[in-house]
Scaffold this motif. Structure first.
Motif, PDB file in Angstrom:
ATOM      1  N   UNK A 160       0.780  -1.225   0.000  1.00  0.00           N
ATOM      2  CA  UNK A 160       0.000   0.000   0.000  1.00  0.00           C
ATOM      3  C   UNK A 160       0.813   1.276   0.000  1.00  0.00           C
ATOM      4  N   UNK A 161       0.107   2.361  -0.205  1.00  0.00           N
ATOM      5  CA  UNK A 161       0.721   3.687  -0.166  1.00  0.00           C
ATOM      6  C   UNK A 161       1.249   3.962   1.239  1.00  0.00           C
ATOM      7  N   UNK A 162       2.232   4.835   1.327  1.00  0.00           N
ATOM      8  CA  UNK A 162       2.816   5.167   2.620  1.00  0.00           C
ATOM      9  C   UNK A 162       2.367   6.537   3.106  1.00  0.00           C
ATOM     10  N   UNK A 163       1.306   6.582   3.909  1.00  0.00           N
ATOM     11  CA  UNK A 163       0.912   7.830   4.560  1.00  0.00           C
ATOM     12  C   UNK A 163       1.530   7.768   5.950  1.00  0.00           C
ATOM     13  N   UNK A 164       2.635   8.479   6.128  1.00  0.00           N
ATOM     14  CA  UNK A 164       3.540   8.284   7.263  1.00  0.00           C
ATOM     15  C   UNK A 164       3.473   9.452   8.244  1.00  0.00           C
ATOM     16  N   UNK A 165       3.392   9.118   9.541  1.00  0.00           N
ATOM     17  CA  UNK A 165       3.357  10.127  10.602  1.00  0.00           C
ATOM     18  C   UNK A 165       4.565  10.003  11.521  1.00  0.00           C
ATOM     19  N   UNK A 166       4.991  11.133  12.066  1.00  0.00           N
ATOM     20  CA  UNK A 166       5.905  11.161  13.211  1.00  0.00           C
ATOM     21  C   UNK A 166       5.193  11.935  14.311  1.00  0.00           C
TER      22      UNK A 166
ATOM     23  N   UNK B 184      -0.218   1.281  17.926  1.00  0.00           N
ATOM     24  CA  UNK B 184      -0.252   1.721  16.523  1.00  0.00           C
ATOM     25  C   UNK B 184      -0.254   0.510  15.583  1.00  0.00           C
ATOM     26  N   UNK B 185      -1.215   0.516  14.667  1.00  0.00           N
ATOM     27  CA  UNK B 185      -1.392  -0.584  13.714  1.00  0.00           C
ATOM     28  C   UNK B 185      -0.701  -0.224  12.404  1.00  0.00           C
TER      29      UNK B 185
ATOM     30  N   UNK C  53      -5.334  17.676   3.595  1.00  0.00           N
ATOM     31  CA  UNK C  53      -3.884  17.552   3.747  1.00  0.00           C
ATOM     32  C   UNK C  53      -3.492  16.482   4.768  1.00  0.00           C
ATOM     33  N   UNK C  54      -4.469  15.968   5.488  1.00  0.00           N
ATOM     34  CA  UNK C  54      -4.221  14.843   6.399  1.00  0.00           C
ATOM     35  C   UNK C  54      -4.727  13.582   5.711  1.00  0.00           C
ATOM     36  N   UNK C  55      -3.911  12.555   5.714  1.00  0.00           N
ATOM     37  CA  UNK C  55      -4.273  11.349   4.976  1.00  0.00           C
ATOM     38  C   UNK C  55      -3.839  11.412   3.528  1.00  0.00           C
ATOM     39  N   UNK C  56      -2.900  12.313   3.210  1.00  0.00           N
ATOM     40  CA  UNK C  56      -2.368  12.435   1.851  1.00  0.00           C
ATOM     41  C   UNK C  56      -0.929  11.935   1.808  1.00  0.00           C
ATOM     42  N   UNK C  57      -0.629  11.081   0.840  1.00  0.00           N
ATOM     43  CA  UNK C  57       0.761  10.693   0.575  1.00  0.00           C
ATOM     44  C   UNK C  57       1.301  11.682  -0.450  1.00  0.00           C
ATOM     45  N   UNK C  58       2.125  12.615  -0.010  1.00  0.00           N
ATOM     46  CA  UNK C  58       2.517  13.717  -0.885  1.00  0.00           C
ATOM     47  C   UNK C  58       3.493  13.292  -1.976  1.00  0.00           C
TER      48      UNK C  58
ATOM     49  N   UNK D 263      -6.033   8.199   9.707  1.00  0.00           N
ATOM     50  CA  UNK D 263      -5.414   8.595   8.444  1.00  0.00           C
ATOM     51  C   UNK D 263      -4.277   7.689   7.961  1.00  0.00           C
ATOM     52  N   UNK D 264      -3.749   6.844   8.818  1.00  0.00           N
ATOM     53  CA  UNK D 264      -2.585   6.035   8.438  1.00  0.00           C
ATOM     54  C   UNK D 264      -2.924   5.025   7.345  1.00  0.00           C
ATOM     55  N   UNK D 265      -1.942   4.740   6.502  1.00  0.00           N
ATOM     56  CA  UNK D 265      -2.074   3.658   5.526  1.00  0.00           C
ATOM     57  C   UNK D 265      -1.455   2.369   6.059  1.00  0.00           C
ATOM     58  N   UNK D 266      -1.021   2.400   7.324  1.00  0.00           N
ATOM     59  CA  UNK D 266      -0.472   1.226   8.013  1.00  0.00           C
ATOM     60  C   UNK D 266       0.864   0.790   7.423  1.00  0.00           C
ATOM     61  N   UNK D 267       1.631   1.753   7.004  1.00  0.00           N
ATOM     62  CA  UNK D 267       2.949   1.508   6.418  1.00  0.00           C
ATOM     63  C   UNK D 267       4.032   1.691   7.478  1.00  0.00           C
ATOM     64  N   UNK D 268       4.372   2.942   7.814  1.00  0.00           N
ATOM     65  CA  UNK D 268       5.415   3.245   8.802  1.00  0.00           C
ATOM     66  C   UNK D 268       4.965   4.404   9.679  1.00  0.00           C
ATOM     67  N   UNK D 269       5.122   4.256  10.989  1.00  0.00           N
ATOM     68  CA  UNK D 269       4.729   5.295  11.941  1.00  0.00           C
ATOM     69  C   UNK D 269       5.803   5.415  13.020  1.00  0.00           C
TER      70      UNK D 269
END
Length: 416
Positions: free
Chosen positions: A220-226, A358-359, A307-312, A335-341
């Motif tokens: 999946x796409x990476x919608x990533x948060x810190x 975090x999932x 702008x939240x939940x967007x993979x830029x 908003x996560x795509x469950x890639x990397x957090x």
């Protein structure tokens, strides 16, 4: 449906059966030769890659993904050499038991068979997929996008030359035509393809999921948060945010949204100073916007819900202020795509909760999400980063592209 590529699929399926008879020495020899050939033919690969680059706008987020240079080719070759050095999981006994009736039962790792990979403007995937598939004695069908057509043709031709020189059936790797009809055919080739792995935009992944009859592993796409916690270290946070966002802006592990605890807003200028020097565009909520008084005004914007939940996939990110750890966790869950957090915190209890709750396929404490990569995880290379939960999750390498079978040895036993 009528398969125009039926003969191509049949040839790959047929070639895959002979792969299981190759020895580890033969496999590793071929991989090392391909790595050396890639470096020796750097100019040839770059000339083909330039034809693709000439057709793409420099401002397109895919441009950096498409770009090859001598340094990147050397890195690709080193990854292939790393794969050659790894032990193959094929043939490993996962479980073994002898029953009371004398039956000797083993659970043994085996190749999946024929793996189809659909990808967009990333020609390095052609090398990565082949090396991992060949190491695990799988055949592969590659469906690259039209953006990287010349690059992929050049790369696969080099691979086939090495295979031919080693008397190995070149049909174990097949590059399909770049047009979309070839994608549709592979998605329906249930008699010939065992599994399909899409790598690319959310649109590509959605298309594959909706149209495939062949089983799919989603990357999946990476919608990533810190999340910068109330107990976060500013120096660590600034380095992690800058690296996660700007190291390579067009990759799936790049940072998209910084969540900051409201008690840390006073440090927001320090956290974003390197972003400013690298020209990162920011969409910030009202609270964080008022604390970014040192940030270049032409790069600063008011955030909207979109702008939240967007993979830029570009040098752009959003910032959201949160009042608690729970609010940060709820935002990520939404908003996560469950890639990397990731979390930045010095509080061990907070870190433990974040990592547990975090999932996502990869969760980090006090480290950049840029590490979500098969090579960085010691896997040699990767065939994709799975965001689903069945069969494989996270960077997929050798183990994840094998299956298993039960081997039962007897001495005339019959069941009553």
């Amino acid at each position: 449906m009528e398969f125009k590529l039926k003969e191509t699929f049949e040839n790959t399926r047929h070639a895959s059966r002979a792969l299981i008879e190759l020895s580890a020495l033969e496999i590793n020899k071929v991989l090392l030769e391909i790595a050396d050939k890639a470096i020796a033919n750097t100019e040839f690969i770059l000339a083909a890659n330039q034809k693709d680059l000439d057709r793409m706008d420099h401002n397109d987020p895919k441009y950096d993904r498409l770009l090859l240079n001598a340094e990147r080719i050397t890195g690709i070759a080193n990854d292939i050499k790393n794969v050659a050095q790894l032990e193959s999981p094929v043939g490993k006994i996962i479980d073994h038991k002898i029953l009371d009736n004398g039956l000797d039962i083993s659970k043994v790792r085996v190749p999946i068979g024929v793996i189809g990979v659909i990808y967009e403007a990333r020609p390095n995937v052609s090398f990565d997929v082949f090396s991992l598939c060949f190491k695990t004695q799988n055949a592969c069908i590659l469906k690259g996008g039209s953006d990287a057509e010349f690059s992929n043709i050049a790369i696969v031709n080099l691979i086939k030359e090495v295979l031919q020189n080693n008397n190995i059936n070149t049909d174990i790797v097949t590059l399909l035509p770049a047009d979309r009809s070839a994608t549709t055919e592979m998605l329906n080739a249930v008699e010939y393809v065992d599994i399909i792995i899409p790598r690319g935009s959310q649109g590509l992944i959605n298309f594959v999921r909706e149209h495939a009859k062949v089983p799919v592993i989603e990357t999946g796409a990476g919608i990533v948060h810190v999340y910068f916690d109330k107990d976060g270290d500013v120096k660590k946070g600034a380095a992690i945010v800058a690296n996660a966002k700007t190291r390579r802006v067009s990759v799936c592990n790049a940072l998209d949204c910084l969540l900051i605890h409201e008690s840390q807003l006073q440090h927001l200028n320090s956290l974003s100073s390197e972003l400013a020097s690298k020209g990162t565009t920011i969409y910030a909520d009202t609270q964080s916007l008022s604390h970014l008084d040192n940030y270049p005004k032409d790069l600063l914007n008011q955030a909207e819900e979109t702008h939240y939940g967007t993979e830029f996939l570009a040098n752009t990110m959003s910032i959201k202020t949160v009042s608690s750890m729970e609010e940060a966790l709820n935002h990520i869950a939404k908003y996560s795509s469950k890639h990397s957090e990731a979390i930045v915190s010095e509080n061990a209890e907070t870190i433990a909760k974040y990592l547990n709750v975090v999932d996502a396929a990869a969760v980090y404490a006090n480290a950049s999400t840029a590490y979500t990569d098969g090579a960085q995880f010691g896997l040699g290379a990767e065939i994709g980063i799975s965001t689903q939960k069945l069969h494989a999750r996270g960077p997929m390498a050798l183990d994840e592209i094998t299956s298993y079978k039960w081997v039962i040895k007897g001495d005339g036993q019959t069941r009553s």
